[in-house]
Design a protein around this motif. Structure first.
Motif, mmCIF file in Angstrom:
data_model
loop_
_atom_site.group_PDB
_atom_site.id
_atom_site.type_symbol
_atom_site.label_atom_id
_atom_site.label_comp_id
_atom_site.label_asym_id
_atom_site.label_seq_id
_atom_site.Cartn_x
_atom_site.Cartn_y
_atom_site.Cartn_z
ATOM 1 N N ARG A 192 61.910 27.721 30.536
ATOM 2 C CA ARG A 192 60.593 27.954 31.139
ATOM 3 C C ARG A 192 60.393 29.403 31.597
ATOM 4 N N ALA A 240 50.095 23.676 20.005
ATOM 5 C CA ALA A 240 50.850 24.909 20.226
ATOM 6 C C ALA A 240 50.836 25.782 18.968
ATOM 7 N N VAL A 290 40.213 29.013 24.080
ATOM 8 C CA VAL A 290 40.642 29.825 25.207
ATOM 9 C C VAL A 290 40.684 31.307 24.815
ATOM 10 N N ARG A 291 40.990 31.551 23.561
ATOM 11 C CA ARG A 291 41.020 32.927 23.074
ATOM 12 C C ARG A 291 39.651 33.403 22.625
ATOM 13 N N ILE A 314 49.672 35.566 30.817
ATOM 14 C CA ILE A 314 48.780 34.887 29.873
ATOM 15 C C ILE A 314 48.988 35.413 28.460
ATOM 16 N N MET A 327 56.468 30.117 32.945
ATOM 17 C CA MET A 327 55.958 28.899 33.568
ATOM 18 C C MET A 327 56.237 28.895 35.070
ATOM 19 N N MET A 355 54.701 26.372 24.140
ATOM 20 C CA MET A 355 55.676 25.419 24.660
ATOM 21 C C MET A 355 55.247 23.979 24.399
ATOM 22 N N ARG A 383 52.156 33.907 27.136
ATOM 23 C CA ARG A 383 52.011 32.504 26.727
ATOM 24 C C ARG A 383 51.229 32.364 25.433
ATOM 25 N N MET A 384 50.411 33.369 25.130
ATOM 26 C CA MET A 384 49.680 33.312 23.870
ATOM 27 C C MET A 384 50.624 33.512 22.691
ATOM 28 N N ASN A 402 58.171 31.625 28.950
ATOM 29 C CA ASN A 402 56.704 31.780 28.936
ATOM 30 C C ASN A 402 56.163 31.843 30.361
ATOM 31 N N GLY A 452 43.510 26.015 22.384
ATOM 32 C CA GLY A 452 44.106 27.345 22.475
ATOM 33 C C GLY A 452 43.225 28.398 21.818
ATOM 34 N N THR A 476 47.636 28.454 17.546
ATOM 35 C CA THR A 476 47.433 29.852 17.917
ATOM 36 C C THR A 476 48.499 30.761 17.308
#
Lengths: 305, 264
Positions: free
Chosen positions: B59, B174, B124-125, B94, B64, B102, B97-98, B62, B121, B177
């Motif tokens: 974790r 996941a 979100v982008r 962020i 977390m 996970m 994580r892109m 990314n 995803g 993206t």
């Protein structure tokens, strides 16, 4: 085959069973009290409303738009009161739904533990403010403030009390919605963050949809509260029944009418007196309908996660 | 103790931790000077008893842990070819994580349709183009071997899928993206054996495109799918080697004891 006996140690214990039964009956009785009171209210409303409907037809009651029980020419058009109730409620919702929802999102998803623990009790304190105080707040502060922007506003109007009622129900929405959003499992948040979502994107696109059933329930609770609110509108909206949906006019709501009659404007036993039961019944049906709607939406939107 | 014996392998390093320490908010140290590399187009498995820090380590990749106040990292995780320490304060979690996505232990689809889960995803982008979304959602679902099962009901609620399908949906989500590294936190521990096999086969296909770091409790799983295996114990990396090596000829006694079931 061996003869079976009941060994004394395994025999039924009468004393324990008896106590259990007493307790069970006691619990049942307490549960029945609430049901009984509700039924009694419905019964009295219906019984007292029957003589009213012998004088006034249901058709006139629902379609007439004038409500003048203490004039010489009497009209009993409930819509004149329903319009006041609906208008003030809608104004309250326009204020409370965005404000309450945004507060809930902030408290649940953005605020630190410390901030939340400070703000939430203060917010919930609003619930404890007597509505009489809110009524004067509307009459003495909010209406004069609006009059500065809109001078034609009369002293008694639906806008001021509507806004104040909205402020009053913000904590209901904020508190219940926040609980619903915080009940969304952390795994859901982690999933969204792991996709590169920001806090706001997570809150709006994942957490709020996941908590829809609770959020909707909070709205319904707030509507029921607004529909039933009495003092604020009785004090600040004027008590003149007026069929209008214009918020700057004065009007009476169902509750404000009932309270004025109950205070002794009309003689016992007259049709006018009986009219409060018909009005009360209308109110009950409105809130009942809202509760059913709330129950239904909660079921429809309830998410499994 | 591990740093001095760190091995270098022939594969290209995609990301590596350097002297990574991790402290939870209550002060417990969950990772102690962990040095571990994740190789490009390879599967690296992390094994070890419960509480050994393997999930904590995963974790960290990314960020977390940033979601919970008070957690603290020391040391570095360097992502290549950027040559950037992704734990640095100036790095935006962020953005990390892109690129490093996970998949969790318990399938956690969003309360949305299958389509919207995968499109999430991308939305979100800022992706709005319907055609691009459609194409990428299809591609991701195909990549997660789920397309054939769901193509006729893309707008059904994701919760109506079975557990194994939900987990593949989370992989598709996941995948959409196009991440460079995919982290799997015990992805099959909540699944039945058939769904597990599906996910394992999928991971072997996925490594053609990306690098994988997986935490697993199941040693057979590590042996079956991974190229590299790392054994952790009490927050420390005990041994890291080619999977064949670890399972046939571990160099540490502790590793051998764990693998053979004498301990753990």
């Amino acid at each position: 085959m061996q003869d079976l006996v009941i060994s004394p140690g395994l025999a039924k214990n009468f004393r324990r069973n008896f106590v259990e039964q007493i307790i069970e009956v006691g619990l049942l009785l307490s549960a029945v009290v609430a049901v009984f009171i509700t039924s009694a209210i419905v019964y009295i409303l219906v019984v007292e409303a029957i003589p009213f409907f012998q004088h006034v037809s249901l058709y006139d009651f629902l379609t007439d738009t004038v409500w003048t029980p203490n004039y010489s020419i009497k009209h009993y058009g409930i819509m004149a009161l329903v319009s006041g109730t609906l208008t003030t409620t809608i104004i309250a919702l326009i204020v409370a739904v965005p404000l309450g929802t945004i507060t809930a999102i902030y408290l649940s998803e953005f605020a630190s533990h410390k901030t939340r623990e400070t703000i939430k009790p203060i917010l919930e304190l609003l619930v404890g403010v007597p509505t009489v105080v809110f009524g004067y707040f509307a009459l003495m502060l909010v209406t004069p403030l609006i009059q500065k922007i809109y001078p034609d506003l009369t002293t008694f109007n639906m806008l001021g009390p509507g806004i104040v009622m909205g402020i009053m129900i913000v904590p209901y929405i904020a508190s219940v919605s926040e609980d619903a959003m915080r009940a969304v499992p952390m795994a859901m948040r982690e999933g969204a963050y792991a996709m590169g979502a920001t806090r706001f994107q997570t809150a709006i696109r994942v957490i709020a949809p996941a908590a829809t059933s609770g959020i909707v329930a909070s709205y319904i609770l707030a509507v029921s509260r607004a529909v039933g609110e009495t003092m604020i509108v009785a004090i600040a909206a004027g008590q003149q029944p007026n069929f209008t949906f214009n918020p700057v006019e004065s009007a009476a709501t169902i509750t404000a009418y009932i309270v004025s009659v109950a205070l002794g404007d009309l003689e016992h036993g007259t049709v006018g007196y009986q009219s409060i039961f018909a009005a009360g019944l209308t109110l009950l049906i409105m809130t009942l309908f809202l509760n059913i709607l709330g129950h239904w939406t909660r079921k429809k939107f309830s998410e499994r996660y | 103790m591990v740093a001095s014996k760190k091995k270098r392998f022939n594969d290209t390093i995609k990301a590596e931790s350097k002297d990574l320490d991790f402290y939870y908010a209550d002060g417990t140290q969950a990772l102690k000077k962990v040095n571990l590399a994740v190789y490009e187009n390879k599967i690296t498995a992390l094994i070890g008893p419960s509480g050994c820090g393997k999930s904590t380590f995963l974790r960290s990749f990314n960020r977390m842990h940033d979601l919970y106040p008070g957690n603290r990292y020391d040391g570095q995780i360097i992502l290549y070819p950027d040559n950037t320490n992704i734990l640095a304060k100036k790095v935006d979690p962020i953005e990390v994580r892109m690129r490093i996505s996970m998949v969790f232990q318990k399938p956690n689809p969003f309360p949305k349709s299958i389509y919207e889960n995968v499109a999430y995803g991308l939305r979100v982008r800022g992706e709005r183009n319907k055609h691009t979304l459609d194409d990428k959602v299809e591609e991701a679902l195909k990549g997660a071997s789920l397309w054939e099962e769901v193509k006729d009901r893309l707008y059904d609620l994701a919760f109506n899928l079975s557990g194994g399908q939900q987990q593949r949906l989370c992989i598709a989500r996941a995948l959409a993206t196009e991440p460079e590294i995919m982290l799997f936190d015990e992805p099959t521990s909540a699944l039945d054996p058939i769904a597990t096999v599906n996910i394992e086969e999928l991971m072997s296909e996925l490594k053609e495109k990306l690098s994988i770091l997986i935490v697993t409790h199941n040693m057979q799983q590590a042996a079956r799918i991974s190229d590299y295996t790392a054994y952790m114990y009490l927050g420390e990396l005990v041994e890291h080697d080619l999977t064949d090596q670890i399972f046939t000829n571990p160099s540490k006694k502790e590793t051998e004891d764990y693998i053979t079931g004498k301990f753990g």
